[in-house]
Design an enzyme around this catalytic site. Structure first.
Site, PDB file in Angstrom:
ATOM      1  N   ASP A 113      54.774  49.818  23.179  1.00 24.72           N
ATOM      2  CA  ASP A 113      56.005  49.964  23.091  1.00 24.72           C
ATOM      3  C   ASP A 113      56.121  48.808  22.848  1.00 24.72           C
ATOM      4  OD1 ASP A 113      57.792  49.097  25.564  1.00 24.72           O
ATOM      5  OD2 ASP A 113      57.049  48.055  26.979  1.00 24.72           O
ATOM      6  N   ASN A 160      60.137  58.624  30.565  1.00 22.63           N
ATOM      7  CA  ASN A 160      60.925  59.205  29.087  1.00 22.63           C
ATOM      8  C   ASN A 160      62.157  59.633  29.331  1.00 22.63           C
ATOM      9  OD1 ASN A 160      58.321  57.663  27.393  1.00 22.63           O
ATOM     10  ND2 ASN A 160      60.127  56.416  28.373  1.00 22.63           N
TER      11      ASN A 160
HETATM   12  C1  IPE Z   1      56.012  53.770  28.306  1.00 17.61           C
HETATM   13  O1  IPE Z   1      57.351  52.662  27.878  1.00 17.61           O
HETATM   14  C2  IPE Z   1      55.888  54.875  27.881  1.00 17.61           C
HETATM   15  C3  IPE Z   1      55.599  54.852  26.430  1.00 17.61           C
HETATM   16  C4  IPE Z   1      54.980  53.776  25.641  1.00 17.61           C
HETATM   17  C5  IPE Z   1      55.421  56.202  26.299  1.00 17.61           C
HETATM   18  P1  IPE Z   1      58.231  52.631  29.105  1.00 17.61           P
HETATM   19  O2  IPE Z   1      59.095  51.389  27.996  1.00 17.61           O
HETATM   20  O3  IPE Z   1      59.310  54.020  28.998  1.00 17.61           O
HETATM   21  O4  IPE Z   1      57.942  51.566  30.097  1.00 17.61           O
HETATM   22  P2  IPE Z   1      58.742  51.266  30.986  1.00 17.61           P
HETATM   23  O5  IPE Z   1      60.167  51.343  31.093  1.00 17.61           O
HETATM   24  O6  IPE Z   1      59.003  49.777  30.378  1.00 17.61           O
HETATM   25  O7  IPE Z   1      58.120  50.596  32.505  1.00 17.61           O
HETATM   26  C1  IPE Z   2      57.875  52.540  22.802  1.00 18.87           C
HETATM   27  O1  IPE Z   2      59.239  51.770  22.884  1.00 18.87           O
HETATM   28  C2  IPE Z   2      57.892  54.048  22.354  1.00 18.87           C
HETATM   29  C3  IPE Z   2      58.727  55.261  23.884  1.00 18.87           C
HETATM   30  C4  IPE Z   2      58.668  54.402  25.144  1.00 18.87           C
HETATM   31  C5  IPE Z   2      58.890  56.422  23.537  1.00 18.87           C
HETATM   32  P1  IPE Z   2      60.550  51.474  23.417  1.00 18.87           P
HETATM   33  O2  IPE Z   2      61.718  52.380  23.054  1.00 18.87           O
HETATM   34  O3  IPE Z   2      59.913  51.670  25.054  1.00 18.87           O
HETATM   35  O4  IPE Z   2      60.950  50.047  23.026  1.00 18.87           O
HETATM   36  P2  IPE Z   2      61.654  49.608  23.977  1.00 18.87           P
HETATM   37  O5  IPE Z   2      60.552  48.633  25.103  1.00 18.87           O
HETATM   38  O6  IPE Z   2      62.892  49.427  24.126  1.00 18.87           O
HETATM   39  O7  IPE Z   2      61.753  48.415  23.192  1.00 18.87           O
HETATM   40 MG    MG Z   3      60.064  49.682  25.903  1.00 21.26          MG
END
Ligand code: IPE
Ligand code: IPE
Ligand code: MG
Length: 232
Positions: free
Chosen positions: A15, A63
Site C-alpha cells: 500500500d 479497487n
Molecule cells: C489494499 O490497499 C489493496 C492493495 C494493496 C492492492 P487499498 O489502498 O485498496 O486499501 P484501503 O482502501 O486503504 O483499505
Molecule cells: C497500493 O497503493 C496499490 C493498489 C491499491 C493498487 P495505493 O494506490 O492504494 O496508494 P495510496 O494508499 O492511495 O497511497
Molecule cells: Mg491504498
C-alpha cells in the site's frame, strides 16, 4: 530461513504508491510504476532469504471503485510486468500463481495469466502468488460454491473450505506486512491469516527496501506464537 522461528510464507499489502508519488509532486500512476519495480526487488531478496511463498496484494475486488484512468493504468502495468518479466522469472526458478476472480478481467490478460502459470509451474525456488482482482470474502464464497458444485455435501468443515481456496496447497502466511501505516486488512487473505503475525510500517511501498524488509523479519523473529495454546 536464518531466523529463529519458521518463516516460509509472507503476505504483503503493498500500500501507499499513490501517497508516495503525490508527496514528491508526481502523479499516482508514477507511484504504481515504482511500486512494480519494488516488487522485483523484494522478490529477489525473498529468494536470498529462503522464503518459499510470497503473496502480494496487487489489485483488490474493491479497487474497481477508483477512477477508470487509474484502473486502466493498473491493468496496463500488471500486463506489462508479466510480459517483461516472464523470462527472467523463469530463469530465476520463480513459480507464479494468481489468486482472485478472472471475471471482469480482459480476455487477453486472462490468457497471458494462464500461459504464465503453465510455463512456470515446475519452478521451485519460490512461489509468487499475485492476488489480483482478489477479495478475501470473494475467495470464501467461491470456495463454498465450488464445494456445492463438486460434492453433494450438506455439512462442510474447515478442511473442505481450505481445500477449495484459490491456492489450497500453499500454507498459511506466518507474517503479513502492510506498508503505509494503515491498521486494517482491506479484504486480504481473510481465511489464511487466522494466526498470522502482523507488521505494519509507515514506509510507503515504493520505499520499502531491504533494510525495512529485514526490520519486519526481525520483528517477526521476536514474536511468541501460541496458536491459542500456552507457552511450553
Ligand atoms: C489494499 O490497499 C489493496 C492493495 C494493496 C492492492 P487499498 O489502498 O485498496 O486499501 P484501503 O482502501 O486503504 O483499505
Ligand atoms: C497500493 O497503493 C496499490 C493498489 C491499491 C493498487 P495505493 O494506490 O492504494 O496508494 P495510496 O494508499 O492511495 O497511497
Ligand atoms: Mg491504498
Amino acid at each position: 530461513m536464518n531466523g529463529n522461528i519458521s518463516l516460509n510464507h509472507i503476505g504483503i499489502i503493498m500500500d501507499g504508491n499513490g501517497r508516495w508519488a503525490l508527496k514528491q509532486g508526481k502523479n499516482r500512476v508514477y507511484g504504481h510504476t515504482e511500486g512494480v519495480k519494488n516488487l522485483k526487488n523484494i522478490l529477489e531478496i525473498s529468494i536470498e532469504l529462503g522464503i518459499k511463498y510470497l503473496t502480494v496484494y496487487a489489485f483488490s475486488t474493491e479497487n474497481w471503485k477508483r477512477p477508470k484512468s487509474e484502473v486502466d493504468a493498473l491493468m496496463f502495468l500488471f500486463k506489462e510486468y508479466l510480459l517483461n518479466e516472464v523470462n527472467n522469472l523463469n530463469k530465476n526458478g520463480i513459480k507464479i500463481v494468481f489468486s482472485g476472480r478472472k471475471n471482469g478481467l480482459n480476455d487477453s490478460l486472462i490468457k497471458l495469466m494462464d500461459d504464465i502459470e503453465e510455463k512456470l509451474k515446475y519452478n521451485d525456488k519460490i512461489t509468487l502468488n499475485i492476488a489480483f482482482n482478489y477479495g478475501g470474502r470473494a475467495e470464501i464464497v467461491d470456495a463454498v460454491n465450488k464445494i456445492i458444485k463438486e460434492t453433494d455435501k450438506k455439512i462442510i468443515d474447515e478442511e473442505d473450505i481450505q481445500n477449495h481456496l484459490y491456492q489450497s496447497n500453499i500454507p498459511d502466511p506466518e507474517l503479513i506486512i502492510r506498508t503505509s501505516g494503515e491498521f486494517r486488512i482491506s479484504n486480504f487473505l481473510l481465511w489464511q491469516i487466522a494466526y498470522s503475525e502482523f507488521y505494519i510500517t509507515d514506509k510507503y511501498w515504493p520505499e520499502f527496501n531491504k533494510e525495512e524488509f529485514m526490520k519486519a523479519i526481525s520483528s517477526y523473529n521476536k514474536r511468541e506464537r501460541k496458536f491459542g495454546g500456552l507457552k511450553i
